[in-house]
Design a protein around this motif. Structure first.
Motif, PDB file in Angstrom:
ATOM      1  N   PHE A  37       0.864  -1.171   0.000  1.00  0.00           N
ATOM      2  CA  PHE A  37       0.000   0.000   0.000  1.00  0.00           C
ATOM      3  C   PHE A  37       0.903   1.224   0.000  1.00  0.00           C
ATOM      4  N   VAL A  38       0.714   2.129  -0.960  1.00  0.00           N
ATOM      5  CA  VAL A  38       1.592   3.284  -1.087  1.00  0.00           C
ATOM      6  C   VAL A  38       0.781   4.566  -0.966  1.00  0.00           C
ATOM      7  N   VAL A  39       1.421   5.612  -0.508  1.00  0.00           N
ATOM      8  CA  VAL A  39       0.803   6.936  -0.416  1.00  0.00           C
ATOM      9  C   VAL A  39       1.271   7.762  -1.604  1.00  0.00           C
ATOM     10  N   VAL A  40       0.316   8.331  -2.323  1.00  0.00           N
ATOM     11  CA  VAL A  40       0.637   9.080  -3.538  1.00  0.00           C
ATOM     12  C   VAL A  40      -0.130  10.400  -3.554  1.00  0.00           C
ATOM     13  N   GLY A  41       0.383  11.326  -4.331  1.00  0.00           N
ATOM     14  CA  GLY A  41      -0.277  12.607  -4.547  1.00  0.00           C
ATOM     15  C   GLY A  41       0.171  13.191  -5.870  1.00  0.00           C
ATOM     16  N   SER A  42      -0.506  14.214  -6.347  1.00  0.00           N
ATOM     17  CA  SER A  42      -0.155  14.827  -7.627  1.00  0.00           C
ATOM     18  C   SER A  42       0.972  15.840  -7.439  1.00  0.00           C
ATOM     19  N   PRO A  43       1.753  16.095  -8.497  1.00  0.00           N
ATOM     20  CA  PRO A  43       2.786  17.138  -8.397  1.00  0.00           C
ATOM     21  C   PRO A  43       2.205  18.494  -7.984  1.00  0.00           C
ATOM     22  N   ALA A  44       0.998  18.809  -8.470  1.00  0.00           N
ATOM     23  CA  ALA A  44       0.387  20.095  -8.108  1.00  0.00           C
ATOM     24  C   ALA A  44       0.083  20.153  -6.621  1.00  0.00           C
ATOM     25  N   TYR A  45      -0.375  19.037  -6.057  1.00  0.00           N
ATOM     26  CA  TYR A  45      -0.672  19.021  -4.629  1.00  0.00           C
ATOM     27  C   TYR A  45       0.607  19.259  -3.824  1.00  0.00           C
ATOM     28  N   PHE A  46       1.676  18.550  -4.183  1.00  0.00           N
ATOM     29  CA  PHE A  46       2.917  18.694  -3.420  1.00  0.00           C
ATOM     30  C   PHE A  46       3.509  20.090  -3.593  1.00  0.00           C
ATOM     31  N   ALA A  47       3.338  20.690  -4.756  1.00  0.00           N
ATOM     32  CA  ALA A  47       3.838  22.056  -4.959  1.00  0.00           C
ATOM     33  C   ALA A  47       3.133  23.029  -4.031  1.00  0.00           C
ATOM     34  N   ALA A  48       1.864  22.771  -3.746  1.00  0.00           N
ATOM     35  CA  ALA A  48       1.093  23.685  -2.900  1.00  0.00           C
ATOM     36  C   ALA A  48       1.228  23.368  -1.417  1.00  0.00           C
ATOM     37  N   ILE A  50      -5.190  12.137  -8.469  1.00  0.00           N
ATOM     38  CA  ILE A  50      -4.650  12.665  -9.720  1.00  0.00           C
ATOM     39  C   ILE A  50      -5.103  14.106  -9.942  1.00  0.00           C
ATOM     40  N   GLU A  51      -6.322  14.425  -9.498  1.00  0.00           N
ATOM     41  CA  GLU A  51      -6.848  15.785  -9.649  1.00  0.00           C
ATOM     42  C   GLU A  51      -6.280  16.761  -8.622  1.00  0.00           C
ATOM     43  N   GLY A  52      -5.461  16.254  -7.695  1.00  0.00           N
ATOM     44  CA  GLY A  52      -4.811  17.134  -6.737  1.00  0.00           C
ATOM     45  C   GLY A  52      -5.623  17.465  -5.510  1.00  0.00           C
ATOM     46  N   ILE A  53      -6.699  16.695  -5.257  1.00  0.00           N
ATOM     47  CA  ILE A  53      -7.546  16.986  -4.098  1.00  0.00           C
ATOM     48  C   ILE A  53      -6.843  16.641  -2.794  1.00  0.00           C
ATOM     49  N   GLY A  54      -5.983  15.624  -2.819  1.00  0.00           N
ATOM     50  CA  GLY A  54      -5.282  15.245  -1.606  1.00  0.00           C
ATOM     51  C   GLY A  54      -4.429  14.016  -1.824  1.00  0.00           C
ATOM     52  N   LEU A  55      -3.889  13.476  -0.725  1.00  0.00           N
ATOM     53  CA  LEU A  55      -3.088  12.261  -0.767  1.00  0.00           C
ATOM     54  C   LEU A  55      -4.001  11.036  -0.697  1.00  0.00           C
ATOM     55  N   ALA A  56      -3.586   9.960  -1.345  1.00  0.00           N
ATOM     56  CA  ALA A  56      -4.347   8.716  -1.306  1.00  0.00           C
ATOM     57  C   ALA A  56      -3.426   7.566  -0.955  1.00  0.00           C
ATOM     58  N   GLN A  57      -3.935   6.627  -0.182  1.00  0.00           N
ATOM     59  CA  GLN A  57      -3.195   5.390   0.088  1.00  0.00           C
ATOM     60  C   GLN A  57      -3.878   4.280  -0.712  1.00  0.00           C
ATOM     61  N   LEU A  58      -3.126   3.690  -1.635  1.00  0.00           N
ATOM     62  CA  LEU A  58      -3.694   2.757  -2.607  1.00  0.00           C
ATOM     63  C   LEU A  58      -2.833   1.505  -2.750  1.00  0.00           C
ATOM     64  N   PRO A  59      -3.414   0.398  -3.196  1.00  0.00           N
ATOM     65  CA  PRO A  59      -2.593  -0.738  -3.600  1.00  0.00           C
ATOM     66  C   PRO A  59      -1.637  -0.298  -4.709  1.00  0.00           C
ATOM     67  N   GLU A  60      -0.388  -0.667  -4.594  1.00  0.00           N
ATOM     68  CA  GLU A  60       0.645  -0.156  -5.502  1.00  0.00           C
ATOM     69  C   GLU A  60       0.313  -0.318  -6.992  1.00  0.00           C
ATOM     70  N   PRO A  61      -0.202  -1.490  -7.422  1.00  0.00           N
ATOM     71  CA  PRO A  61      -0.474  -1.622  -8.863  1.00  0.00           C
ATOM     72  C   PRO A  61      -1.477  -0.612  -9.396  1.00  0.00           C
ATOM     73  N   MET A  62      -2.390  -0.144  -8.552  1.00  0.00           N
ATOM     74  CA  MET A  62      -3.362   0.842  -9.015  1.00  0.00           C
ATOM     75  C   MET A  62      -2.702   2.180  -9.328  1.00  0.00           C
ATOM     76  N   ALA A  63      -1.623   2.466  -8.627  1.00  0.00           N
ATOM     77  CA  ALA A  63      -0.955   3.756  -8.824  1.00  0.00           C
ATOM     78  C   ALA A  63       0.125   3.694  -9.898  1.00  0.00           C
ATOM     79  N   ASP A  64       0.434   2.506 -10.415  1.00  0.00           N
ATOM     80  CA  ASP A  64       1.572   2.335 -11.328  1.00  0.00           C
ATOM     81  C   ASP A  64       1.509   3.263 -12.535  1.00  0.00           C
TER      82      ASP A  64
END
Length: 310
Positions: A172-183, A241-255
């Motif tokens: 399970f990985v935590v991911v976010g969009s580049p725009a979210y992290f920039a802000a 992906i839309e930058g609303i926030g961070l998500a914790q997802l099964p890794e293959p879904m975020a690949d």
């Protein structure tokens, strides 16, 4: 309290003998077709007549005819018996070769990642099997709802089910969009999550799922907060992906998002490993050939990593 049978025990005994005698208008002809003696046929008819309470045949030394009761009985019994024979043949066919309707309960995320190519090849190899896929996040009673098997993450499958692995264990990985992290910046440790918008998903029970982590071998669950709640993982993926926030997802879904740069990973050192995705079904004793063929087909192909929403 014990209840009586709708049809009395033995009520179908002698029906086939009666039909053969009525067809041939002969006890000897019926006996020859059935491979028994004429006396056995005569005895079976007498027993049937006694049980019904009416004579079905008129007998002379030269011929056999139907009484009025026999004619009426024949009119109803013949199509009913033929339906029973046909039903037996259908059931026997389902028990001897892969055929019929195979119903699968699966999470929505599984369909494009695994099932579409898998089912396409299975249907080509088993043309007598129809496959119905019911996609949803609900954990259902397979037997009660009429499903042959289901697909879910391992931790959601009851212990009394037979489970066939479709993938290796997943992170399970935590991911976010580049725009979210920039802000908002990137979290460096678990305490930093308090200052971040964390996307959540609601379990089928109605409870909001906690985020799970592994901190030096110790399992930790954290109640996070954020502006968006989804009912499944694909919904969380789209929101991340839309930058609303961070998500914790099964890794293959975020690949794909990670590969295309739409997502970035954080907190990798804390990513927990969970059991993979499994095909599951109630009992080995109840496996019809259609399901056995699907299980063998799944085992024969290299399972691609995938994810589930419940």
């Amino acid at each position: 309290m014990k209840q009586n049978f709708t049809v009395r025990q033995g009520a179908l005994d002698g029906i086939e003998v009666f039909l053969r005698v009525a067809e041939h208008r002969s006890f000897r002809g019926a006996a020859a077709e059935l491979g028994v003696t004429p006396s056995a046929v005569s005895q079976a008819v007498r027993v049937l007549e006694a049980r019904i309470g009416a004579a079905l045949f008129t007998r002379t030394t030269r011929s056999v005819g139907l009484t009025e009761a026999g004619e009426r009985f024949l009119a109803r019994a013949k199509p009913a018996f033929e339906e029973l024979v046909a039903a037996s043949e259908v059931a026997r066919g389902l028990g001897q070769r892969p055929s019929g309707l195979l119903r699968l309960s699966v999470p929505r995320a599984v369909v494009p990642i695994l099932l579409e190519p898998l089912i396409a090849s299975f249907c080509k190899a088993n043309p007598e099997v129809e496959v119905e896929v019911a996609a949803g996040k609900e954990l259902i009673d397979l037997a009660a709802e009429g499903f042959d098997a289901g697909i879910r993450l391992g931790q959601f499958i009851a212990a009394d089910m037979i489970a066939v692995p479709l993938t290796p264990p997943l992170r399970f990985v935590v991911v976010g969009s580049p725009a979210y992290f920039a802000a908002r910046g990137r979290p460096e440790d678990l305490d930093d999550l308090r200052a971040h918008a964390c996307l959540r998903w609601r379990r089928t029970s109605g409870a909001l799922a906690l985020w799970s982590f592994n901190d030096n071998g110790q399992s930790i669950e954290i109640a996070v907060s954020g502006p968006f709640i989804a009912s499944d993982f694909p919904g969380m993926l789209g929101a991340a992906i839309e930058g609303i926030g961070l998500a914790q997802l099964p890794e293959p879904m975020a690949d794909e998002g990670l590969r295309t740069g739409k997502l970035l990973r954080v907190l990798d050192a804390y990513a927990p490993v969970i059991p993979g995705v499994f095909l599951y079904y109630p009992s080995r004793r109840q496996v019809l050939p259609k399901l056995r063929a699907f299980i063998d087909h799944v085992k024969s192909r290299t399972a691609r990593p995938l994810a589930s929403d419940s």
